[in-house]
Design an enzyme around this catalytic site. Structure first.
Site, PDB file in Angstrom:
ATOM      1  N   ASN A  28       0.812  -1.213   0.000  1.00 25.72           N
ATOM      2  CA  ASN A  28       0.000   0.000   0.000  1.00 25.72           C
ATOM      3  C   ASN A  28       0.849   1.269   0.000  1.00 25.72           C
ATOM      4  O   ASN A  28       0.409   2.313  -0.476  1.00 25.72           O
ATOM      5  CB  ASN A  28      -0.964  -0.007   1.182  1.00 25.72           C
ATOM      6  CG  ASN A  28      -2.058  -1.053   1.027  1.00 25.72           C
ATOM      7  OD1 ASN A  28      -2.340  -1.505  -0.081  1.00 25.72           O
ATOM      8  ND2 ASN A  28      -2.653  -1.464   2.132  1.00 25.72           N
ATOM      9  N   ASP A  72      -9.774  -5.334  -6.158  1.00 28.38           N
ATOM     10  CA  ASP A  72     -10.542  -6.336  -5.413  1.00 28.38           C
ATOM     11  C   ASP A  72     -12.036  -6.102  -5.551  1.00 28.38           C
ATOM     12  O   ASP A  72     -12.507  -4.961  -5.584  1.00 28.38           O
ATOM     13  CB  ASP A  72     -10.197  -6.265  -3.915  1.00 28.38           C
ATOM     14  CG  ASP A  72      -8.867  -6.909  -3.611  1.00 28.38           C
ATOM     15  OD1 ASP A  72      -8.450  -7.778  -4.385  1.00 28.38           O
ATOM     16  OD2 ASP A  72      -8.259  -6.533  -2.597  1.00 28.38           O
ATOM     17  N   ASP A  95      -7.512  -4.551   6.397  1.00 28.48           N
ATOM     18  CA  ASP A  95      -6.854  -5.593   5.606  1.00 28.48           C
ATOM     19  C   ASP A  95      -6.464  -6.813   6.427  1.00 28.48           C
ATOM     20  O   ASP A  95      -6.126  -7.854   5.856  1.00 28.48           O
ATOM     21  CB  ASP A  95      -5.603  -5.027   4.927  1.00 28.48           C
ATOM     22  CG  ASP A  95      -5.942  -4.184   3.707  1.00 28.48           C
ATOM     23  OD1 ASP A  95      -7.103  -4.240   3.264  1.00 28.48           O
ATOM     24  OD2 ASP A  95      -5.055  -3.476   3.200  1.00 28.48           O
TER      25      ASP A  95
END
Length: 435
Positions: free
Chosen positions: A23, A121, A320
């Site tokens: 990220n 996603d 996450d």
């Protein structure tokens, strides 16, 4: 489509190094567009999403020199903006959610930007409003082509610093607006800014390039616009999601694992959340040692209530890792409620865990209750498919702890976020075959 065949009931032992932070990489790599001078970046994870972004930068004319397996030198002195109008750019950018991070740097330096609706996603609605509302407050104008191209077109011929209160503390939204504001005229104040370590890294890097950002690590950022930025050198943090995944893996599989070079002060409450699941760990310098544990017991709240783990903006618990917490609780003693607040369909993979023998109740799209098995029965291997990056690794952890073999299809999702995960786990005792 590739698959993993996983031999279950494996007990791992050894040391493992977390990759560079995915990220963070998606923000840092886009920032190279802000200057014509060389920018050297270290600890770049070798994963699909990052490699596709580097390829996209190369298509735009950025010179990419690979110095080692994890280091690259970038120079954006001959960027060709006309590439933004090509079908090849549209196809590549639409397949990568991180492509939205190209907009802020392009607006700051080239005064224009175009991106297609990005992919990524399938974990529920992930709106881009924060990005575009921020750009608009800086003076940019945009329109969305509702035809087949599906392109966002942004004109930023005159960016002017301003005060803004973000509608949500979006990490990517904050990063994008910060990169657009560093060369805007005047002062920009961003309130309700995200303050994750990865955003702190970006702001510190930009300051080394000549930006003037204050308030780093808080939710109130002040940016004094500058005319140009220079080159720099930057090293990415280790991936906190991988570190949390390895902690959960060790507990579920009764493995003895040392996670190396974790930058522990940057992990926030992640270790504490896993400790509340009953997982023992030791900090050895900057390494985290997780001993093999036959049993681990979930804590209760002080009033005796059932433990709940939920996500929240930093310094809260990262969303996450909720998939990893969920699967780790399967073999714990006690009951856990997992509350996923930010994405409405990220828990739907629990049907596969239930099929493997987990005791779970999917309460609604946001909540799942786990009744720990406490090793009284073992999960059984099945065939399943990875719906997203984090669920894919949660299923991999379940498969490694199960009795018999499992097959996980659609592992391209896992490869998007985890570098050579099969090779690194096989090196410490796993038996994972890539089909």
């Amino acid at each position: 489509m590739a698959s993993f065949r996983i031999a279950g009931d494996q007990h791992l032992k050894g040391e493992i190094n977390p990759q560079g932070a995915k990220n963070e990489a998606l923000q840092i790599l886009c920032a190279v567009l802000l200057t014509a001078e060389p920018v050297t970046i270290h600890n770049i994870p070798n994963i699909r999403d990052v490699n596709k972004l580097i390829e996209l930068l190369g298509d735009l004319g950025v010179k990419v020199e690979r110095l080692s397996d994890s280091s690259c030198r970038f120079q954006a002195d001959q960027v060709d903006i006309s590439i933004l109008d090509t079908a090849a750019y549209r196809e590549k950018a639409s397949a990568l959610r991180g492509s939205v991070m190209l907009l802020g740097p392009m607006l700051a330096r080239f005064k224009t930007g175009r991106i297609p609706r990005p992919g990524g996603d399938k974990i529920g609605r992930r709106r881009l409003d924060t990005h575009f509302l921020g750009f608009e407050k800086l003076g940019a104008k945009f329109n969305f082509d509702s035809d087949e191209s599906g392109m966002y077109n942004v004109d930023a011929s005159h960016l002017q610093g301003t005060y803004m209160l973000l509608d949500e503390a979006s990490v990517t939204g904050t990063a994008n607006v910060v990169m657009a504001a560093v060369m805007a005229e005047g002062k920009t104040t961003i309130y309700n800014a995200a303050c994750e370590p990865y955003l702190q890294q970006l702001c510190s890097m930009l300051n080394r390039m000549g930006a003037k950002i204050s308030g780093i690590a808080s939710n109130l950022l002040t940016i004094e616009g500058v005319e140009k930025l220079g080159g720099t050198e930057h090293t990415m943090l280790p991936d906190m999601i991988e570190i949390g995944s390895f902690i959960g893996l060790a507990a579920m599989t009764q493995s003895e694992i040392t996670i190396k070079n974790c930058q522990i002060p940057q992990l926030g409450i992640i270790p504490d959340v896993f400790k509340r699941l009953g997982i023992r760990m030791e900090f050895r310098g900057d390494d985290i040692y997780v001993p093999a544990q036959e049993h681990y017991q979930i804590e209760s709240f002080l009033d005796g209530g059932m433990m709940t783990v939920s996500d929240a903006p930093w310094p809260g618990f990262t969303p996450d890792l909720l998939s990893i917490v969920l699967v780790t609780a399967i073999q714990a003693q006690g009951t856990l409620l997992v509350h996923q607040k930010m994405f409405e369909s990220r828990l739907f993979f629990v049907d596969k865990l239930i099929e493997m023998g987990a005791q779970m109740i999917l309460c609604d799209p946001h909540r799942a209750t786990v009744i720990g098995l406490n090793r009284q029965q073992q999960l059984k291997g099945i065939r399943m498919s990875s719906p997203d990056i984090r669920a894919g690794v949660a299923l991999l952890i379940a498969a490694l702890s199960a009795k018999g073999d499992s097959i996980i299809d659609n592992i391209e999702q896992i490869d998007r976020g985890y570098q050579n995960i099969d090779g690194r786990l096989n090196a410490i005792g796993a038996v994972i075959e890539r089909l």
